[in-house]
Design an enzyme around this catalytic site. Structure first.
Site, mmCIF file in Angstrom:
data_model
loop_
_atom_site.group_PDB
_atom_site.id
_atom_site.type_symbol
_atom_site.label_atom_id
_atom_site.label_comp_id
_atom_site.label_asym_id
_atom_site.label_seq_id
_atom_site.Cartn_x
_atom_site.Cartn_y
_atom_site.Cartn_z
ATOM 1 N N ASP A 88 0.784 -1.238 0.000
ATOM 2 C CA ASP A 88 0.000 0.000 0.000
ATOM 3 C C ASP A 88 0.817 1.289 0.000
ATOM 4 O OD1 ASP A 88 -1.508 -2.139 0.808
ATOM 5 O OD2 ASP A 88 -2.054 -1.299 2.737
ATOM 6 N N GLN B 243 4.093 0.543 2.319
ATOM 7 C CA GLN B 243 4.342 -0.706 3.035
ATOM 8 C C GLN B 243 5.513 -1.413 2.370
ATOM 9 O OE1 GLN B 243 1.816 -2.360 5.757
ATOM 10 N NE2 GLN B 243 2.541 -0.272 5.992
ATOM 11 N N PHE C 274 1.601 -1.177 10.063
ATOM 12 C CA PHE C 274 0.649 -1.282 8.960
ATOM 13 C C PHE C 274 0.266 0.111 8.452
ATOM 14 C CE2 PHE C 274 -1.413 -5.783 9.208
ATOM 15 C CZ PHE C 274 -0.168 -6.360 9.176
ATOM 16 N N SER C 275 -0.671 0.110 7.522
ATOM 17 C CA SER C 275 -0.961 1.330 6.766
ATOM 18 C C SER C 275 -1.525 2.471 7.605
ATOM 19 C CB SER C 275 -1.925 1.011 5.628
ATOM 20 O OG SER C 275 -1.247 0.256 4.677
ATOM 21 N N ARG D 273 -7.979 -1.052 11.496
ATOM 22 C CA ARG D 273 -6.685 -0.520 11.037
ATOM 23 C C ARG D 273 -6.808 0.509 9.912
ATOM 24 N NH1 ARG D 273 -6.864 -6.007 9.308
ATOM 25 N NH2 ARG D 273 -6.799 -6.252 7.047
ATOM 26 N N ASP D 274 -5.638 1.049 9.524
ATOM 27 C CA ASP D 274 -5.452 1.932 8.367
ATOM 28 C C ASP D 274 -6.079 3.318 8.557
ATOM 29 O OD1 ASP D 274 -4.470 -0.473 7.408
ATOM 30 O OD2 ASP D 274 -6.212 -0.895 6.138
HETATM 31 N N1 DQQ Z 1 -2.196 -3.810 3.870
HETATM 32 C C1 DQQ Z 1 -3.616 -3.914 3.911
HETATM 33 C C2 DQQ Z 1 -3.988 -3.017 5.040
HETATM 34 C C3 DQQ Z 1 -2.901 -3.245 6.020
HETATM 35 C C4 DQQ Z 1 -1.703 -3.396 5.153
HETATM 36 C C5 DQQ Z 1 -4.257 -3.523 2.599
HETATM 37 C C6 DQQ Z 1 -0.703 -4.398 5.655
HETATM 38 O O1 DQQ Z 1 -5.266 -3.281 5.572
HETATM 39 O O2 DQQ Z 1 -2.737 -2.174 6.914
HETATM 40 O O3 DQQ Z 1 -3.500 -4.001 1.508
HETATM 41 O O4 DQQ Z 1 0.407 -4.479 4.799
#
Ligand code: DQQ
Length: 510
Positions: A58, A74, A118-119, A175-176
């Site tokens: 990402d 990422q 993570f993202s 998350r994210d």
């Molecule tokens: N990639 C996912 C996200 C997460 C991240 C989406 C982990 O939900 O945070 O591709 O590498």
């Protein structure tokens, strides 16, 4: 940052992991070897942003700051496979040429992000650049800050700032974060969902980015009609990587789920978002986790992660995996749908130009366009509306047609398609067609803009649909460009092709 510095930096980041010394020396040596190979890898893009080696996924926290576009992503410094997520970092003065910077975030042993960073997103809080990201495991929200240079990042000692999801049914993810400021108050939209109930974006509020109150879901997915018990829902069990922003007089919510990026245009009032028009941000399942920024001209610019279309084994053997899309400028059409166009800055990469006009393209036209060839091209073509049922371009064609990729539009079906049946003779490469809906008015010409870059193909059709895919031709002479028609002849009004200049001397984008 040059290649050697990047390698040292990747090794240092890896040294933050429990098995330090040996791993870092191992990584540095292995990456040296890798780079010799990557520099001549024909599948590696030459004008897209990707790390010098290893795995990326990402885009994270794109932000325009002090005259530079910053892109985090990422990144796994251990190889071309997903794991131990770090945040890679690159910056660009012009959206086209990128400079690699040291890894911004690495997991801290024993910390709330010990299993991965993570993202998330980047904001500037009272002049202090701040990354807001998800630490795992379990999934919690964390902060890191830096000075103006945005190079060295310090994690907030009180991490995590959001430690657990609100109560209720079992969450499918937490998350994210996507953070923005409204009238001096911070808001955070978090990707989530409840098992069997569907994706949700959770909305939080804060005055300082540290203390957060959960408000309510900003937006929720719908259950599939008649679905029972724990059956999956139509809109995905979990919505990942939300990106929420104003556009003209509307708001836009992007979420990534079930392999694709979905876009809702709607109304945001009193902290509730009501989607009105929905569309796919890209018709492909190889484009994911899109994020945006606003630049100094107020333009909303979007990037996504372009996944590989070949086996995991082939990715590991190649030593790299994943690439970011070209920057796409997003605006709102009169029909309240997104218009998506490649950033005009990319025109700076155009080199040798070829032009063709007023050609009749018949079903039997086999000939390739004279002089136009390569794996690093932009092709812009306009086909008249009348004529055969399907027309388009053939790219990366071998002289005998044994390898070729057909990009076409079928008017009767209203479908844009990339046929990869003959894209590669390698058994490691995907062969499936990729396609999706594109409605053109009866008298509307088909306007295609296609970017070819190693294994990457990005198609923009009439500014209304994007289709991003991957192809891996094995023949060195699979480089021709031709025309395509089915049913009856179609008039090609004009075709411009440019050989694109690489953004670095080798295939390493440093
Ligand atoms: N990639 C996912 C996200 C997460 C991240 C989406 C982990 O939900 O945070 O591709 O590498």
């Amino acid at each position: 940052m040059n290649r050697r510095e990047f390698i040292t930096c990747a090794a240092r980041a890896a040294a933050a992991l429990p098995v330090a010394g040996k791993v870092s020396r191992g990584i540095a040596a292995r990456e040296e070897l890798l780079h010799t190979r990557l520099a001549v890898d024909p599948h590696r893009p030459r004008y897209h942003l990707l790390p010098p080696a290893n795995w990326m996924n990402d885009p994270n926290g794109p932000i325009f700051w002090k005259g530079q576009y910053h892109m985090f992503y990422q990144y796994n410094p251990h190889g071309a496979f997903w794991g131990t997520m770090h945040w890679g970092h690159a910056a660009s003065p012009d959206l086209v040429h990128w400079r690699h910077l040291p890894i911004a975030l690495a997991p801290t042993p024993g910390g709330p992000d010990k299993d991965g960073c993570f993202s998330g997103c980047a904001v500037v809080n009272r002049g202090i650049p701040t990354l807001v990201y998800t630490g795992v495991s379990p999934e919690v929200q964390c902060l890191a800050t830096s000075d103006d240079k945005m190079i060295a990042w310090t994690k907030y000692s009180g991490n995590p700032v959001i430690a657990a999801p609100p109560g209720g049914p079992e969450v499918a993810g937490f998350r994210d974060p996507c953070v923005w400021s409204e009238g001096g108050t911070w808001y955070l939209a978090l990707g989530s969902g409840y098992k069997g109930a569907g994706g949700q974006i959770l909305l939080y509020r804060s005055n300082d980015l540290i203390h957060w109150d959960f408000l309510h879901p900003l937006c929720k997915g719908r259950r599939k009609e008649g679905a029972a018990g724990d059956e999956p829902v139509a809109s995905g069990d979990m919505w990942q990587c939300p990106d929420f922003f104003p556009l003209a007089d509307k708001h836009v919510l992007l979420v990534s789920t079930e392999g694709s990026v979905f876009c809702s245009v709607g109304t945001y009032t009193n902290l509730w978002f009501r989607p009105e028009v929905q569309q796919a941000a890209d018709l492909s399942d190889l484009f994911y986790a899109a994020r945006t920024l606003v630049d100094r001209n107020g333009r909303r610019i979007l990037w996504g992660w372009i996944r590989e279309g070949r086996s995991e084994q082939a990715q590991r053997a190649a030593g790299w995996s994943g690439v970011l899309s070209l920057p796409r400028v997003v605006s709102l059409g009169a029909d309240r749908k997104l218009r998506i166009t490649p950033a005009p800055e990319l025109e700076a990469l155009r080199g040798k130009h070829h032009r063709f006009a007023n050609l009749n393209v018949g079903p039997e036209s086999e000939n390739l366009l004279k002089g136009v060839q390569g794996d690093s091209l932009e092709v812009a073509a306009e086909f008249a509306s009348a004529g055969g049922e399907e027309c388009g371009l053939r790219v990366r064609c071998a002289p005998d047609g044994s390898e070729q990729t057909v990009i076409s539009y079928n008017r009767a079906e209203g479908r844009l398609r990339v046929d990869r049946e003959k894209s590669s003779r390698s058994s490691e490469a995907q062969r499936t067609s990729q396609e999706g809906a594109l409605e053109l008015a009866a008298d509307e010409p088909l306007k295609l803009r296609v970017f070819l870059d190693g294994s990457v193909v990005e198609v923009f059709a009439n500014d209304r649909a994007c289709l991003t895919t991957r192809i891996y031709p094995v023949r060195a002479d699979s480089s021709g460009v031709g025309l395509f028609a089915r049913g009856a002849s179609v008039k090609l009004r004009a075709l411009d092709a440019w050989e694109m200049r690489p953004i670095s001397k080798d295939r390493l984008t440093t």
